[in-house]
Design a protein around this motif. Structure first.
Motif, mmCIF file in Angstrom:
data_model
loop_
_atom_site.group_PDB
_atom_site.id
_atom_site.type_symbol
_atom_site.label_atom_id
_atom_site.label_comp_id
_atom_site.label_asym_id
_atom_site.label_seq_id
_atom_site.Cartn_x
_atom_site.Cartn_y
_atom_site.Cartn_z
ATOM 1 N N LYS A 176 0.842 -1.193 0.000
ATOM 2 C CA LYS A 176 0.000 0.000 0.000
ATOM 3 C C LYS A 176 0.877 1.243 0.000
ATOM 4 O O LYS A 176 2.086 1.182 0.255
ATOM 5 C CB LYS A 176 -0.921 0.011 1.221
ATOM 6 N N GLY A 231 -2.054 -1.580 4.722
ATOM 7 C CA GLY A 231 -2.663 -0.278 4.522
ATOM 8 C C GLY A 231 -2.093 0.822 5.402
ATOM 9 O O GLY A 231 -1.678 0.590 6.538
ATOM 10 N N ASP A 290 -6.450 -2.553 5.103
ATOM 11 C CA ASP A 290 -6.363 -1.166 4.641
ATOM 12 C C ASP A 290 -7.088 -0.262 5.621
ATOM 13 O O ASP A 290 -7.903 -0.715 6.436
ATOM 14 C CB ASP A 290 -6.965 -1.034 3.245
ATOM 15 N N GLY A 344 -9.399 -3.071 0.441
ATOM 16 C CA GLY A 344 -9.113 -1.654 0.260
ATOM 17 C C GLY A 344 -10.272 -0.828 0.762
ATOM 18 O O GLY A 344 -11.434 -1.254 0.690
ATOM 19 N N GLY A 398 -7.048 -2.424 -4.088
ATOM 20 C CA GLY A 398 -6.871 -1.049 -3.631
ATOM 21 C C GLY A 398 -7.891 -0.119 -4.241
ATOM 22 O O GLY A 398 -8.442 -0.389 -5.312
ATOM 23 N N ASN A 451 -1.645 -2.919 -6.306
ATOM 24 C CA ASN A 451 -2.353 -3.010 -5.030
ATOM 25 C C ASN A 451 -2.792 -1.613 -4.589
ATOM 26 O O ASN A 451 -3.779 -1.092 -5.064
ATOM 27 C CB ASN A 451 -1.456 -3.695 -3.999
ATOM 28 N N GLY A 452 -2.030 -0.961 -3.714
ATOM 29 C CA GLY A 452 -2.422 0.366 -3.248
ATOM 30 C C GLY A 452 -2.089 1.448 -4.257
ATOM 31 O O GLY A 452 -1.214 1.297 -5.108
#
Length: 487
Positions: A176, A231, A290, A344, A398, A451-452
């Protein structure tokens, strides 16, 4: 159980994290715990902190993991070394391709643990959760008995090789990413290296937080230890970075200017079932993935519990907020809705939006109700840009917000998509849809399990997990580049 001589390990096993094959004779004089597990088993993952707790309590304990390709996903079975590195496993791992060890030790399910005493006898077998409580007294008794007789080997196994040490400027499976817009800083969860990297927008590393070795330790930036941190949410007013320390099942606080890491919530052990909540450090959590800040609360995508939780920033009281704990794609009032591994979470200042990964869905939480905006069922996924009611995404990990639009890390499609909640349109902004690595025009660029992501100074910074990199998308020029980290 009645002691019996442990059968020897068959020849031909593939060994990782050690430079030679092991035998039961090699382990004479040692207490050995065989862990029959898989990376695909959520119960196995939840037991990792308990295994680490046993290692910390008994430094002479030898833990061997046993994995079998037929019980793992194709991606894991095709590259066990990568999977071991990704999970931060440091003890020896045996790849039991023909299930010979399963048969020899009478294992029928995972996770199963077999305890062998220093005389080479099998003295215990247990399955399921609550591992530490069951094994701690037995290992303590064995250590005492054999130690008094001078028959207990001390120290770690020799020739043991763990994961590669983090190098300056390198990332390993970054998960993240968050931004401090006032201070012009990026925060990157360098998940595979168990640390947080702080950089400026040009990639200059300002500092790293954490030792880089898996652990669960509070303290100074140099002393603290994380385990697969995920996260991030930065409270600019308080100067605190909140971290979903996924592998430790905790929420950590990184505070400036005292430059210390502290635990805000979680016991360090996973919750076997949804908890009712309470004072932060008294409540067991389950794989927080997250975080999002809104109106004095920290909202948590609690993947292992299939819920969204929230923590009061003033008191650190934490409680379930949305989701019954059942796995599924069910809309309705907060307590009746169901999620499937939410990974997310973001807010637009009013509503919360959740990337419900296991359901390949985007959910909205507003006015006490959960509503699905994209997605149909946990078995219905794909890659289709169109109006939200018909659009398809695949395992989104995410989600981020900017000027009324949501940007989605469509992880298994290797894309970044834009969703306009007002018009309902879902459109690909980054990625060709083919897994890979390529910079250039956004439609031709290749990502690998993004992902993030975060909007920072007008650019999108993306944790491109499978490429071990941070990618940068310029929405004006429609080009993608790679952020080079440097000291």
């Amino acid at each position: 159980m009645k002691p019996m001589a442990a059968p020897d390990f068959p020849p031909g096993l593939e060994w990782l994290n050690i430079d030679r094959p092991l035998s039961v004779r090699d382990l004479s004089g040692r207490i050995v715990l065989l862990s029959f597990s898989t990376f695909a088993c959520s119960n196995c993952t939840r037991l990792v902190p308990e295994i680490r707790q046993l290692e910390e309590k008994f430094p002479d304990l030898v833990i061997l993991e046993i994995h079998s390709p037929g019980l793992e996903s194709g991606a894991v079975a095709g590259n066990f070394r990568e999977a071991v590195h990704r999970a931060g496993v440091e003890h020896p791992v045996a790849i039991d391709r023909d299930h010979l060890l399963w048969q020899a030790f009478g294992v029928r399910d995972w996770p199963t643990f077999v305890l062998i005493d220093p005389a080479g006898n099998v003295v215990g077998k247990t399955a399921g959760e609550g591992l530490y409580g069951r094994l701690h007294p037995k290992i303590e008794r064995i250590a005492g008995e054999f130690g008094e007789r001078g028959l207990l080997e001390k120290g770690r196994l020799q020739s043991r090789t763990g994961p590669e040490t983090a190098r300056e400027g390198s990332l390993y499976r970054p998960g993240k990413i968050a931004a401090d817009n006032a201070g012009m800083r990026l925060f990157i969860s360098d998940s595979g290296h168990h640390r947080i990297v702080v950089a400026d927008r040009d990639g200059k590393i300002l500092e790293t937080i954490g030792t880089g070795t898996a652990g669960n330790t509070d303290g100074s930036f140099a002393e603290a230890a994380f385990y697969l941190p995920g996260g991030l949410a930065f409270d600019e007013e308080a100067g605190i970075l909140y971290v979903a320390d996924t592998g430790n099942h905790t929420i950590r606080m990184v505070s400036w200017p005292d430059r210390r890491v502290a635990t805000a919530a979680g016991t360090g052990l996973s919750a076997p079932s949804p908890d009712e909540g309470g004072p932060g450090t008294d409540v067991a959590l389950n794989a927080p993935q997250d975080l999002a800040l809104l109106d004095g609360y920290l909202y948590v995508a609690m993947a292992g519990a299939n819920q969204v939780w929230r923590m009061d920033l003033a008191t650190h009281e934490i409680e379930p907020y949305a989701g019954s704990g059942r796995e599924g794609l069910v809309d309705g009032p907060l307590g009746e809705a169901a999620f499937a591994g939410p990974a997310g979470i973001v807010t637009d200042g009013e509503a919360l939006y959740v990337a419900d990964s296991g359901a390949s869905a985007i959910r909205r939480i507003k006015r006490g109700m959960v509503e699905t905006r994209i997605g149909h069922s946990p078995d219905d996924f794909g890659d289709l840009d169109t109006i939200a009611g018909m659009a398809r995404i695949h395992q989104p990990m995410g989600i981020a917000s900017r000027e009324g639009s949501l940007y989605i890390a469509d992880t298994y499609n290797h894309k970044i998509k834009q969703f306009d909640p007002e018009t309902g349109w879902v459109l690909t902004r980054v990625g060709s849809g083919v897994r890979g690595y390529r910079d250039g025009l956004s439609g031709d660029a290749k990502l690998n399990e993004p992902n993030g992501l975060v909007d920072f100074a007008g650019l999108w910074y993306i944790a491109d997990t499978g490429n071990h990199a941070v990618r940068v998308y310029d929405p004006v020029r429609h080009v993608v580049s790679t952020l080079a980290l440097w000291k």
